[in-house]
Structures are given as C-alpha cells and as structure tokens.
Scaffold this active site. Sequence first.
Site, PDB file in Angstrom:
ATOM      1  N   LYS A  97       0.840  -1.194   0.000  1.00 44.35           N
ATOM      2  CA  LYS A  97       0.000   0.000   0.000  1.00 44.35           C
ATOM      3  C   LYS A  97       0.879   1.249   0.000  1.00 44.35           C
ATOM      4  CE  LYS A  97      -4.067   1.431   2.646  1.00 44.35           C
ATOM      5  NZ  LYS A  97      -3.366   2.724   2.757  1.00 44.35           N
ATOM      6  N   PHE A  98       1.897   1.263   0.892  1.00 43.25           N
ATOM      7  CA  PHE A  98       2.751   2.465   0.996  1.00 43.25           C
ATOM      8  C   PHE A  98       3.663   2.580  -0.220  1.00 43.25           C
ATOM      9  CE2 PHE A  98       5.392   5.730   2.499  1.00 43.25           C
ATOM     10  CZ  PHE A  98       6.715   5.340   2.364  1.00 43.25           C
ATOM     11  N   TRP A  99       4.390   1.512  -0.560  1.00 44.21           N
ATOM     12  CA  TRP A  99       5.419   1.633  -1.600  1.00 44.21           C
ATOM     13  C   TRP A  99       4.834   1.923  -2.978  1.00 44.21           C
ATOM     14  CZ3 TRP A  99       9.999   3.042  -0.548  1.00 44.21           C
ATOM     15  CH2 TRP A  99      10.563   2.725   0.703  1.00 44.21           C
ATOM     16  N   LEU A 131       3.711   2.678  11.824  1.00 45.59           N
ATOM     17  CA  LEU A 131       4.669   3.756  12.145  1.00 45.59           C
ATOM     18  C   LEU A 131       5.747   3.859  11.066  1.00 45.59           C
ATOM     19  CD1 LEU A 131       5.351   3.620  16.004  1.00 45.59           C
ATOM     20  CD2 LEU A 131       4.484   5.540  14.655  1.00 45.59           C
ATOM     21  N   CYS A 178      13.820   0.881  12.907  1.00 40.50           N
ATOM     22  CA  CYS A 178      13.491  -0.027  14.015  1.00 40.50           C
ATOM     23  C   CYS A 178      12.270   0.499  14.754  1.00 40.50           C
ATOM     24  CB  CYS A 178      14.678  -0.114  14.979  1.00 40.50           C
ATOM     25  SG  CYS A 178      14.365  -1.147  16.412  1.00 40.50           S
ATOM     26  N   LEU A 189      26.029  -1.163   5.967  1.00 42.84           N
ATOM     27  CA  LEU A 189      26.316  -1.716   7.301  1.00 42.84           C
ATOM     28  C   LEU A 189      25.052  -2.352   7.899  1.00 42.84           C
ATOM     29  CD1 LEU A 189      28.395   1.315   8.518  1.00 42.84           C
ATOM     30  CD2 LEU A 189      29.249  -0.891   7.655  1.00 42.84           C
TER      31      LEU A 189
HETATM   32  C1  LIG Z   1      23.435 -14.133  12.827  1.00 42.35           C
HETATM   33  O1  LIG Z   1      22.608 -13.123  13.365  1.00 42.35           O
HETATM   34  C2  LIG Z   1      21.661 -12.548  12.552  1.00 42.35           C
HETATM   35  C3  LIG Z   1      20.898 -11.529  13.135  1.00 42.35           C
HETATM   36  C4  LIG Z   1      19.916 -10.904  12.362  1.00 42.35           C
HETATM   37  C5  LIG Z   1      19.703 -11.268  11.014  1.00 42.35           C
HETATM   38  C6  LIG Z   1      20.479 -12.275  10.461  1.00 42.35           C
HETATM   39  C7  LIG Z   1      20.268 -12.699   9.039  1.00 42.35           C
HETATM   40  C8  LIG Z   1      20.491 -11.500   8.132  1.00 42.35           C
HETATM   41  N1  LIG Z   1      19.531 -10.770   7.820  1.00 42.35           N
HETATM   42  N2  LIG Z   1      21.788 -11.255   7.688  1.00 42.35           N
HETATM   43  C9  LIG Z   1      22.065 -10.211   6.839  1.00 42.35           C
HETATM   44  O2  LIG Z   1      21.266  -9.357   6.505  1.00 42.35           O
HETATM   45  C10 LIG Z   1      23.464 -10.158   6.325  1.00 42.35           C
HETATM   46  C11 LIG Z   1      24.139 -11.314   5.987  1.00 42.35           C
HETATM   47  C12 LIG Z   1      25.432 -11.207   5.454  1.00 42.35           C
HETATM   48  C13 LIG Z   1      26.009  -9.947   5.269  1.00 42.35           C
HETATM   49  N3  LIG Z   1      25.342  -8.814   5.614  1.00 42.35           N
HETATM   50  C14 LIG Z   1      24.104  -8.911   6.133  1.00 42.35           C
HETATM   51  O3  LIG Z   1      23.437  -7.760   6.478  1.00 42.35           O
HETATM   52  C15 LIG Z   1      24.254  -6.625   6.760  1.00 42.35           C
HETATM   53  C16 LIG Z   1      23.959  -5.581   5.692  1.00 42.35           C
HETATM   54  C17 LIG Z   1      22.544  -5.041   5.845  1.00 42.35           C
HETATM   55  N4  LIG Z   1      22.307  -4.550   7.200  1.00 42.35           N
HETATM   56  C18 LIG Z   1      22.512  -5.606   8.222  1.00 42.35           C
HETATM   57  C19 LIG Z   1      23.923  -6.148   8.163  1.00 42.35           C
HETATM   58  C20 LIG Z   1      21.479 -12.913  11.219  1.00 42.35           C
END
Ligand SMILES: COc1cccc(CC(=N)NC(=O)c2cccnc2OC2CCNCC2)c1
Length: 389
Positions: free
Chosen positions: A4-6, A150, A140, A389
């Site tokens: 809806k938003f995007w 939100l 977040c 990041l």
């Molecule tokens: C192992 O602990 C985790 C805690 C939360 C989420 C995930 C899975 C995940 N979503 N991983 C990634 O997004 C990811 C996997 C490999 C490299 N970079 C990544 O994300 C980075 C870049 C985007 N912002 C978050 C950090 C793993």
Amino acid sequence: SRHKFWETQPVGQFKDIGDSSLPEGPIEPPTPVSEVKQEPYNLPNLYEWVTCDMESEEMSLEVYNLLTNNYVEDDENMFRFNYSKEFLSWALRPPGYFKSWHIGVCVKSSKKLVAFITGIPARIRVHDQVVTMAEINFLCVHKKLRSKRLAPVMIKEVTRRVHLENIWQAAYTAGVVLPTPISTCQYWHRSLNPKKLIDVGFSRLGARMTMSRTIKLYKLPESPLTQGFRKMEPHDIPAVTRLLKKYLSQFVVAPDFDENDVEHWLLPKEDVVDSFLVESPETHEITDFCSFYTLPSSILGNQNYSTLKAAYSYYNVSTKTPLLQLMNDALIMAKQKDFDVFNALDVMKNESFLKELKFGPGDGKLHYYLYNYRLRQALHPSELGLVLL
Ligand SMILES: COc1cccc(CC(=N)NC(=O)c2cccnc2OC2CCNCC2)c1
C-alpha cells in the site's frame, strides 16, 4: 494491497518491470527546497519526533538499547543484530553527516525512545553518474508498537529531511521483497568457531561428520600467508583510495570514495572495522586490500553463550594477490581476533572464493533498493560494488 505504501512512492514498481520505454535515472525531478514540506509529518497522538544526537552518551545508549532489544532478527528468531554503541557512532557520523537525519520517535509522556530511522549522505555512482544519495538504515520500531503503521510515516519523515538538504535519491537494503530490488544477494557464512556455532544452533553438524572432524575442517593457520600483508595505517590512505577507486570502477553501482571517506570508513577502529593491505616488499607498492566490520548478534535463549561474534566482509581489492589467498588471510585475521563466524554477500567478486574457502549459504537473501532512481534492469550481485552496514 501488499505494498500500500510503496505503491505511492517514486520507486521502481513491479508493474513497470520490463518496460524498457522508461528511461534510466531519477523517477521524479527535484523540487525547490523552499517547496519541501517545512514541518514534520504527524505522528499518532501519544508520540513525538526526537532528533537523536549520537554524540550524547545518554542518547546513544538509548538508541543502542532500543536496537539491542528490537532490531532485525534472523528468520528463526534465534539471533538479533547487536550493533555496539561505538559502531553506531561510526556508522552514523561520516564526513558531512546531518544530525537531523538521526530520527527517533518517543512517547510524549515518558520520553521513552520507541522507534528509530537514520540517513547518512553518500556519493554513489550508478553506471557513469555519481549521485549524492542518502543511505537509509537502522529502521526499528519497538516490538510492542509493530503493525501501527509507524514505519511509513518514519520513512516519509526521513525522506522529507533528506529533501530539505536538496538530496533526491536514496539507497537501502532489506531482507524482505519490496518494490523493486535493484539486486538480490545471497549471504554466506564461514565457520571460524564451529563448536560454538553448532552449540548455539547457528550451524548443524554435517552428515557423517564428528565434532573433531568438523573442527579440523575449519582449522586455519595462525598467521596470514601473504608476504607484505599488514594492518592499514593512516599514511596508507592516499594509496588505498587510489586502489579502491580503480577497483570499484568496474561495478555498475559503487560508492565514489575520496580520501576523507576512506579515512572514516576504512581506517581500522577496534571492535568496529578491521582493514589490511599487501605492500610489495620490493617496490613498497600497495597491491591489495581487504576489510571486514564487527557486528555481533545477541543469541536468544542459549544457556552457555549470549553473543555471536561475527565479522562481515566489507571492501576487498585484489590486483596482485589472488582474491582467494587474500580472503583466506582475512579469515585468518578474523579467527586471530576471536570471531566466531565470517559473513559475506555474493556481491563484487565474492562468488569466486565463497565455496573454495568453505563458506556455506545462509538461509536468507538481502535485497538492495534505490529510491527515486530507475535502473533499466536489475543487476546481478557481481555488478554491485556497494556494502551497507
Ligand atoms: C546471525 O545473526 C543474525 C541476526 C539478524 C539477522 C540475520 C540474518 C540476516 N539478515 N543477515 C544479513 O542481513 C546479512 C548477511 C550477510 C552480510 N550482511 C548482512 O546484512 C548486513 C547488511 C545489511 N544490514 C545488516 C547487516 C542474522
């Protein structure tokens, strides 16, 4: 409907996929800054906007605690990103940053921080066009305030504040599919401490594998194998900037780093970012570079461990040392620094070393997005030279 938003935003829409009559580039033209909405968007009654001064110890601790308890978890809700305070200060205060782009939502009565979203300015090249964009990150909303819609108003507010600085494009990533990814990347993990990873449920013991066989499989040398491999130092900034600019020019989307950017993003900072280079012993020329950032995860519900120490592949350049050998040295340094796992996306030339260095595929994907900038067609991850990041 689902988006809806995007569907109201200047982003590539699913219905436009394959319509090659649409030109590449900005979707909407800039408007005069004087015509940008001057006052903040309305929040639901109980809440108010707060600009988060990350230089304030108290505020950065509030942001740290909100993210520690409410930010992104893996698909099985076993881990949650646990960015450190020092990391957040580094990630949010690059050269030219705007404090007004560090946006919080707090409860009017208690002044409790319950939501957060950030932008930082970045020069990003798309094909041959260098575009000043906002890199949006750390969206977040407190677990107790989810599904109150939100996020859309927070995204509109950060967009408004970016427009006030006469910036009209943005870049962001998400683990979910939104309209419309410019690229979809697979993440990979390389075990460094297999016993802990199996104990906390991050990895599983392979079929017909014993624990001691598994420990042996992932064992690494004590120190790097490449002659001239050393930690990056301040005097290396000009040479590393030249090396990185040349290397990143081969990708369709990549940051346009200058020496100030390299100084901020790539000089080693303890428990935040590590970077190394190869200096030829004969010519003293800097021929290769590798780096990784520190992003621990909280382990949710394990008796023996509370934190997973994870290194994330950042920017790597190989011109003389084979990338495979360079990244093996990066793994060796990460193990030396007591990381449990080394993560990488299949961006840039990473696919060339992942399997050979014993990375295993993760269970999710990371989608990359541009705001108000259309690409004629989606990119293969190997065309992407941008790591957020
Ligand atoms: C192992 O602990 C985790 C805690 C939360 C989420 C995930 C899975 C995940 N979503 N991983 C990634 O997004 C990811 C996997 C490999 C490299 N970079 C990544 O994300 C980075 C870049 C985007 N912002 C978050 C950090 C793993």
